[in-house]
Design a protein around this motif. Structure first.
Motif, PDB file in Angstrom:
ATOM      1  N   ALA A   6       0.735  -1.126   0.045  1.00  0.00           N
ATOM      2  CA  ALA A   6      -0.060  -0.004   0.194  1.00  0.00           C
ATOM      3  C   ALA A   6       0.955   1.125   0.152  1.00  0.00           C
ATOM      4  N   ASP A   7       2.102   1.141   0.897  1.00  0.00           N
ATOM      5  CA  ASP A   7       2.684   2.537   0.764  1.00  0.00           C
ATOM      6  C   ASP A   7       3.607   2.617  -0.562  1.00  0.00           C
ATOM      7  N   THR A   8       3.792   1.451  -1.373  1.00  0.00           N
ATOM      8  CA  THR A   8       4.419   1.542  -2.648  1.00  0.00           C
ATOM      9  C   THR A   8       3.407   2.132  -3.529  1.00  0.00           C
ATOM     10  N   HIS A   9       2.315   1.540  -3.341  1.00  0.00           N
ATOM     11  CA  HIS A   9       1.174   2.055  -4.378  1.00  0.00           C
ATOM     12  C   HIS A   9       0.926   3.478  -4.199  1.00  0.00           C
ATOM     13  N   THR A  10       1.081   4.067  -3.252  1.00  0.00           N
ATOM     14  CA  THR A  10       0.866   5.523  -2.829  1.00  0.00           C
ATOM     15  C   THR A  10       1.926   6.357  -3.498  1.00  0.00           C
ATOM     16  N   LEU A  31      -5.018   4.141 -11.078  1.00  0.00           N
ATOM     17  CA  LEU A  31      -5.053   2.440 -10.534  1.00  0.00           C
ATOM     18  C   LEU A  31      -4.431   2.388  -9.194  1.00  0.00           C
ATOM     19  N   HIS A  32      -3.307   2.714  -9.097  1.00  0.00           N
ATOM     20  CA  HIS A  32      -2.494   2.700  -8.127  1.00  0.00           C
ATOM     21  C   HIS A  32      -3.104   3.267  -6.585  1.00  0.00           C
ATOM     22  N   ALA A  33      -3.723   4.623  -6.823  1.00  0.00           N
ATOM     23  CA  ALA A  33      -4.383   5.143  -5.826  1.00  0.00           C
ATOM     24  C   ALA A  33      -5.518   4.230  -5.368  1.00  0.00           C
ATOM     25  N   ASP A  34      -6.209   3.789  -6.207  1.00  0.00           N
ATOM     26  CA  ASP A  34      -7.258   2.658  -5.785  1.00  0.00           C
ATOM     27  C   ASP A  34      -6.790   1.585  -5.115  1.00  0.00           C
ATOM     28  N   LEU A  35      -5.621   1.115  -5.497  1.00  0.00           N
ATOM     29  CA  LEU A  35      -4.973  -0.211  -4.918  1.00  0.00           C
ATOM     30  C   LEU A  35      -4.682   0.234  -3.337  1.00  0.00           C
ATOM     31  N   ALA A  36      -4.066   1.322  -3.442  1.00  0.00           N
ATOM     32  CA  ALA A  36      -3.441   1.747  -1.883  1.00  0.00           C
ATOM     33  C   ALA A  36      -4.816   1.911  -0.947  1.00  0.00           C
ATOM     34  N   ALA A  37      -5.741   2.636  -1.751  1.00  0.00           N
ATOM     35  CA  ALA A  37      -6.921   2.864  -0.726  1.00  0.00           C
ATOM     36  C   ALA A  37      -7.530   1.477  -0.097  1.00  0.00           C
ATOM     37  N   ASP A  38      -7.758   0.591  -0.918  1.00  0.00           N
ATOM     38  CA  ASP A  38      -8.140  -0.756  -0.804  1.00  0.00           C
ATOM     39  C   ASP A  38      -7.243  -1.525   0.116  1.00  0.00           C
ATOM     40  N   TYR A  53      -5.226  -0.106   2.498  1.00  0.00           N
ATOM     41  CA  TYR A  53      -5.217   0.481   3.839  1.00  0.00           C
ATOM     42  C   TYR A  53      -6.694   0.234   4.487  1.00  0.00           C
ATOM     43  N   LEU A  54      -7.738   0.205   3.771  1.00  0.00           N
ATOM     44  CA  LEU A  54      -8.852   0.026   4.243  1.00  0.00           C
ATOM     45  C   LEU A  54      -9.060  -1.371   5.058  1.00  0.00           C
ATOM     46  N   ARG A  55      -8.433  -2.357   4.251  1.00  0.00           N
ATOM     47  CA  ARG A  55      -8.458  -3.945   4.767  1.00  0.00           C
ATOM     48  C   ARG A  55      -7.442  -3.692   5.966  1.00  0.00           C
ATOM     49  N   GLU A  56      -6.501  -3.342   5.825  1.00  0.00           N
ATOM     50  CA  GLU A  56      -5.423  -3.502   6.865  1.00  0.00           C
ATOM     51  C   GLU A  56      -5.607  -2.607   8.180  1.00  0.00           C
ATOM     52  N   SER A  57      -5.846  -1.524   8.091  1.00  0.00           N
ATOM     53  CA  SER A  57      -5.678  -0.351   9.150  1.00  0.00           C
ATOM     54  C   SER A  57      -7.209  -0.001   9.538  1.00  0.00           C
ATOM     55  N   GLY A  58      -8.463  -0.316   8.772  1.00  0.00           N
ATOM     56  CA  GLY A  58      -9.633   0.049   9.070  1.00  0.00           C
ATOM     57  C   GLY A  58     -10.082   1.329   8.665  1.00  0.00           C
ATOM     58  N   ALA A  92      -5.630   7.028   9.757  1.00  0.00           N
ATOM     59  CA  ALA A  92      -5.087   8.372   8.775  1.00  0.00           C
ATOM     60  C   ALA A  92      -4.606   7.704   7.524  1.00  0.00           C
ATOM     61  N   GLU A  93      -4.119   6.663   7.336  1.00  0.00           N
ATOM     62  CA  GLU A  93      -3.677   6.230   6.008  1.00  0.00           C
ATOM     63  C   GLU A  93      -4.783   5.741   4.971  1.00  0.00           C
ATOM     64  N   THR A  94      -5.924   5.397   5.528  1.00  0.00           N
ATOM     65  CA  THR A  94      -7.114   5.182   4.911  1.00  0.00           C
ATOM     66  C   THR A  94      -7.719   6.418   4.438  1.00  0.00           C
ATOM     67  N   LEU A  95      -7.833   7.288   5.345  1.00  0.00           N
ATOM     68  CA  LEU A  95      -8.702   8.630   5.029  1.00  0.00           C
ATOM     69  C   LEU A  95      -7.699   9.376   4.018  1.00  0.00           C
ATOM     70  N   THR A  96      -6.120   9.643   4.072  1.00  0.00           N
ATOM     71  CA  THR A  96      -5.648  10.198   3.024  1.00  0.00           C
ATOM     72  C   THR A  96      -5.581   9.527   1.892  1.00  0.00           C
ATOM     73  N   ALA A  97      -5.689   8.052   1.952  1.00  0.00           N
ATOM     74  CA  ALA A  97      -5.611   7.453   0.631  1.00  0.00           C
ATOM     75  C   ALA A  97      -6.883   7.763  -0.130  1.00  0.00           C
ATOM     76  N   LEU A  98      -7.858   7.992   0.517  1.00  0.00           N
ATOM     77  CA  LEU A  98      -9.204   8.081   0.044  1.00  0.00           C
ATOM     78  C   LEU A  98      -9.338   9.649  -0.764  1.00  0.00           C
ATOM     79  N   ALA A  99      -8.555  10.402   0.111  1.00  0.00           N
ATOM     80  CA  ALA A  99      -8.388  11.851  -0.632  1.00  0.00           C
ATOM     81  C   ALA A  99      -7.624  11.775  -1.708  1.00  0.00           C
ATOM     82  N   HIS A 100      -6.627  11.184  -1.935  1.00  0.00           N
ATOM     83  CA  HIS A 100      -5.642  11.194  -2.943  1.00  0.00           C
ATOM     84  C   HIS A 100      -6.301  10.436  -4.055  1.00  0.00           C
ATOM     85  N   LYS A 101      -7.341   9.647  -4.024  1.00  0.00           N
ATOM     86  CA  LYS A 101      -8.020   8.823  -4.731  1.00  0.00           C
ATOM     87  C   LYS A 101      -9.124   9.731  -5.399  1.00  0.00           C
ATOM     88  N   ALA A 102      -9.729  10.533  -4.464  1.00  0.00           N
ATOM     89  CA  ALA A 102     -10.505  11.653  -5.051  1.00  0.00           C
ATOM     90  C   ALA A 102      -9.951  12.642  -5.887  1.00  0.00           C
TER      91      ALA A 102
END
Length: 847
Positions: free
Chosen positions: A495-499, A516-523, A525-530, A534-544
């Motif tokens: 996930a970190d590398t995808h970001t 593509l990589h922003a979506d993979l990172a968000a998925d 982080y959501l699965r592993e961190s909830g 912070a990682e999931t929320l910022t990943a969703l923001a970058h996806k947006a």
């Protein structure tokens, strides 16, 4: 015969003294008071007062006019003494065409006032009527920019005078001359705050005149000498002596022969003298100078306002010269901005019908110049407007890929994660053990991510590459392939590398790959961190943010908004993540159709203030938030507040990172955009050309931001009507963008549209037609017939029809984009073309 009062005797004695003084043999007070010794002290006081004030008037008028003014001064001073029971005269304040204004105090109310008397020389009933009329007209106008008249009275000789508010300050002419001296030999005069303040003063005068016109009154003598700039921001329009009430019979208006105006000699001070009528020649409209009272109306005042603006922008007095208008210069050497020239030309044209028809439209054009918005006299093409509003967002997206990757290798990811967890250590001792364990996991993740990226970078070293030169995109693609094929990689490390890869693709303008990589990172982080990490929320923001760059605005706003809402509810969220959520939501909202700029500015202000509190003024995150806040100010049209902020940010970035760092280059781009939005196209053009080499050296000629700077350079050439240069730059931008970013990239669309528009504008219709067809078909195939790019491409067909004079085709294509953001721009062009055709087809009426 009734006995005379002591006051009447004093008056007679004073008159005898005045007569003897005018004959050059003044009698002494002792001789005059032989028969009335009890009046000796009072008469001496009066004579001393007359002599003292006369001396002051002599200094004001100058020695050159002394012989003519001596008897006149005595007469005026004698008149002044008749009102001393109510007012105490202080000094002569100013002399005008109809009268003299004195500064006085009103003891009863303890206030300063101004008293105006008619000039005594050649005074007749007509001049008295005009003087009284000036007081009456001024008195009926109630506006902050018009001096209020307190009262109209008569002295003991039944001659009028009126009392009004006292205003002290410089005239507009004095202020312009003062600035001319300060800005001598400067070519940057039009960028100064002082010049912009003069334009604000001019806007205030326009508001005053618009009010008077609404009341049915025209001024007929607007000029810099009649505009007073007070010390506390006041702007006043004075001297309504030549004002006229519209629709009133000229027989009821005191007037003089029109020919006297043409015979008036204009001296350096441009005074208004008795005998001059209907304006000062340098600022009067052609119909006024010709004595055409029947043609003089509100548009005559508009001409005078245009002449006043011409004086402000050139520093000289004159009438508009069409032959030199395109290269008009201020007398300090600076080139007058083209859009200001267009305003002056429109206001000062000889044809009454061709001028601005209302003061309000003139004022709005000056306001739009200050705000960098399109103006009625310089309609922008759709493509120019499109490029002018390009997204100018600095931050991590502007960083070089290699810089990002090397920073990660150096441990940036680990530092960020460690900082997040270290904050938890100080919150409670009970969580110490858990926090240490989490920090160790974060360190391991950072090490693993750095190792994965290092192996990828090794492919670019001479030992491994063995003579080949892999591109940055190839290195990214290799890393993505390793993530896909190596199943042993930890999910959070992946996930970190995808970001990191998503950010790198974004910096290259490869939005699809980045998404593509922003979506993979968000998925992951959501699965592993909830969902609330912070990682999931910022990943969703970058996806947006990626969705926004791909014009999927509704999805982007929904995802970024939900991420921010959830982030506000997580009290333990670290400052960096909180700032990121707020800032990205603001960026996403600003890129959507019909953005709420006030809301966006508030979001960027919140992000900036939070970063300032958390990291300090010179931290890179704080500076990036300040840059986004300045961009939001520009989008809102607040260019005055944005300019010093952008300059300050650029200086801070240059000191912190160096002149050629990507984030400093972003600041340069923003300053170029600011100059363009201010209407200073030449300055924007110069800045583009000065920085193009540095941009291409640091970022590479094919980098999306280097191409965007070239697009902005193209736009400045279009605005300056240098179409050959615009075609050259747009051709280069299109070739590079199409080759390296793809045929449907935002930069490619903008470059193709600008090139087509420039070709059409230069008369190369066939070439413009071919590009317009390509633009339309590409947009329709890639996005569908209702997408904004497709609708915008149709506007090129409208421009082609306009260039060919094909009204039917213009009407057809106009219907294709009715209801779009471009409808208003092209409706005016269509209406103008229709009106022109009707005028040409209507036979002239015989006289």
């Amino acid at each position: 015969m009734p006995l005379k009062t002591m006051h009447e005797i004093t008056e007679e004695l004073l008159e005898r003294w005045e007569e003897s003084y005018e004959q050059g043999q003044p009698l002494s007070a002792e001789i005059l008071c032989r028969e009335h010794p009890e009046l000796l002290d009072e008469l001496k006081s009066l004579i001393e007062a007359l002599l003292a004030v006369e001396a002051n008037i002599g200094r004001v008028m100058g020695s050159s006019g002394q012989s003519f003014e001596e008897p006149l001064a005595t007469s005026r001073l004698h008149q002044r003494l008749q009102v001393t029971s109510e007012f105490e005269i202080v000094s002569l304040h100013a002399s005008g065409g109809l009268g003299n204004v004195y500064r006085a105090s009103e003891p009863y109310l303890n206030r300063q006032v101004a008293i105006k008397f008619p000039r005594k020389e050649h005074l007749n009933a007509e001049q008295i009527a005009r003087f009284e009329r000036e007081a009456q007209i001024t008195g009926r106008l109630s506006h902050p920019g018009i001096v209020p008249v307190y009262s109209l009275k008569q002295d003991h000789l039944q001659q009028p005078y009126y009392v009004m508010r006292f205003i002290d300050g410089l005239t507009l002419r004095q202020r312009v001359e003062q600035l001319n001296l300060q800005a001598a030999n400067s070519v940057d005069y039009f960028s100064t705050l002082e010049f912009r303040q003069l334009l604000h003063n001019f806007i205030a005068v326009c508001n005053i005149v618009a009010y008077a016109h609404d009341q049915g009154i025209i001024h007929r003598d607007i000029k810099p000498e009649n505009i007073i700039l007070g010390p506390f921001g006041e702007t006043m329009l004075m001297d309504w002596g030549l004002a006229k009430i519209l629709n009133e019979s000229e027989a009821n208006t005191p007037s003089m022969s029109a020919s006297s105006c043409a015979d008036t000699v204009i001296d350096k001070s441009i005074k208004t003298y008795a005998g001059q009528v209907m304006g000062t020649p340098a600022f009067a409209s052609p119909e006024q100078l010709q004595g055409r009272v029947d043609l003089t109306d509100t548009r005559s005042d508009i001409y005078s306002l245009g002449a006043t603006l011409y004086y402000i922008v050139t520093g000289t007095i004159g009438r508009f010269d069409k032959t030199s208008g395109a290269t008009l210069r201020h007398n300090t050497g600076g080139i007058v901005p083209y859009r200001l020239i267009a305003i002056c030309h429109k206001a000062m044209t000889e044809s009454i019908e061709s001028r601005y028809q209302t003061v309000t439209v003139l004022r709005e054009d000056v306001e739009r110049f200050l705000a960098g918005e399109p103006m009625s006299v310089v309609p922008e093409t759709v493509w120019s407007r499109f490029v002018r509003t390009v997204r100018r967002r600095p931050g991590w997206a502007a960083s070089l890929l290699v810089g990002v990757m090397m920073t990660v290798v150096a441990g940036t990811v680990g530092s960020l994660l460690l900082n997040q967890k270290n904050q938890q250590l100080s919150e409670t001792n009970q969580q110490l053990e858990s926090a240490v364990e989490t920090a160790l996991v974060a360190k391991q993740r950072a090490t693993s991510t750095a190792d994965l990226l290092s192996r990828t970078l090794q492919a670019g070293t001479p030992d491994t590459a063995k003579g080949t030169e892999p591109t940055v995109r190839q290195l990214l693609d290799d890393t993505a392939e390793k993530l896909r094929t190596e199943t042993s990689i930890n999910s959070l490390v992946a996930a970190d590398t995808h970001t990191v890869i998503a950010k790198a693709y974004l910096s290259l303008g490869a939005y699809d790959a980045a998404q593509l990589h922003a979506d993979l990172a968000a998925d992951l982080y959501l699965r592993e961190s909830g969902p609330n990490s912070a990682e999931t929320l910022t990943a969703l923001a970058h996806k947006a943010l990626l969705l926004s760059r791909r014009d999927r605005d509704a999805e982007a706003i929904e995802i970024a908004g939900k991420a921010l809402e959830r982030g506000r509810q997580v009290e333990s969220l670290d400052p960096e993540s909180r700032v990121t959520l707020i800032d990205i939501y603001g960026c996403v909202c600003s890129a959507a159709p019909n953005p709420n700029h006030e809301q966006i500015l508030e979001l960027h202000r919140e992000a900036y203030e939070f970063a300032l509190q958390a990291f300090g003024a010179n931290h890179r995150t704080t500076l990036n938030m300040a840059s986004n806040r300045a961009t939001a100010l520009m989008d809102l049209g607040n260019l005055e507040e944005a300019e010093p902020l952008l300059i300050e940010i650029q200086k801070a970035h240059e000191a912190l990172l160096g002149r050629e760092h990507p984030e400093t280059l972003v600041d340069t781009f923003n300053l170029v955009a600011l100059k363009f939005n201010q209407g200073d196209y030449q300055a924007a053009n110069n800045l583009c050309q000065m920085n193009m080499e540095t941009y291409e050296k640091v970022l590479g000629p094919n980098h999306q931001r280097a191409i965007r700077l070239r697009l902005l350079l193209t736009m400045t050439f279009v605005a300056l009507e240098q179409m050959d240069s615009a075609i050259t730059e747009a051709t280069i931008a299109l070739e590079r963008s199409k080759t390296h970013l793809g045929p449907v990239h935002q930069n490619t669309f903008e470059a193709r549209g600008l090139l087509a528009s420039a070709l059409i504008g230069s008369g190369k219709i066939d070439e413009g037609q071919a590009l317009s067809n390509e633009q339309y078909e590409t947009a329709k195939d890639a996005f569908g017939p209702t997408h904004a790019y497709t609708i915008q491409a149709r506007t090129l067909f409208f421009e082609l029809a306009h260039a060919r004079g094909d009204l039917k085709a213009m009407e057809k294509w106009f219907e294709e984009f009715r209801g779009s953001p471009w409808e208003a721009d092209y409706k005016e062009i269509l209406n103008t073309a229709l009106e022109k055709k009707n005028q040409e087809s209507t036979p002239a009426t015989a006289n």
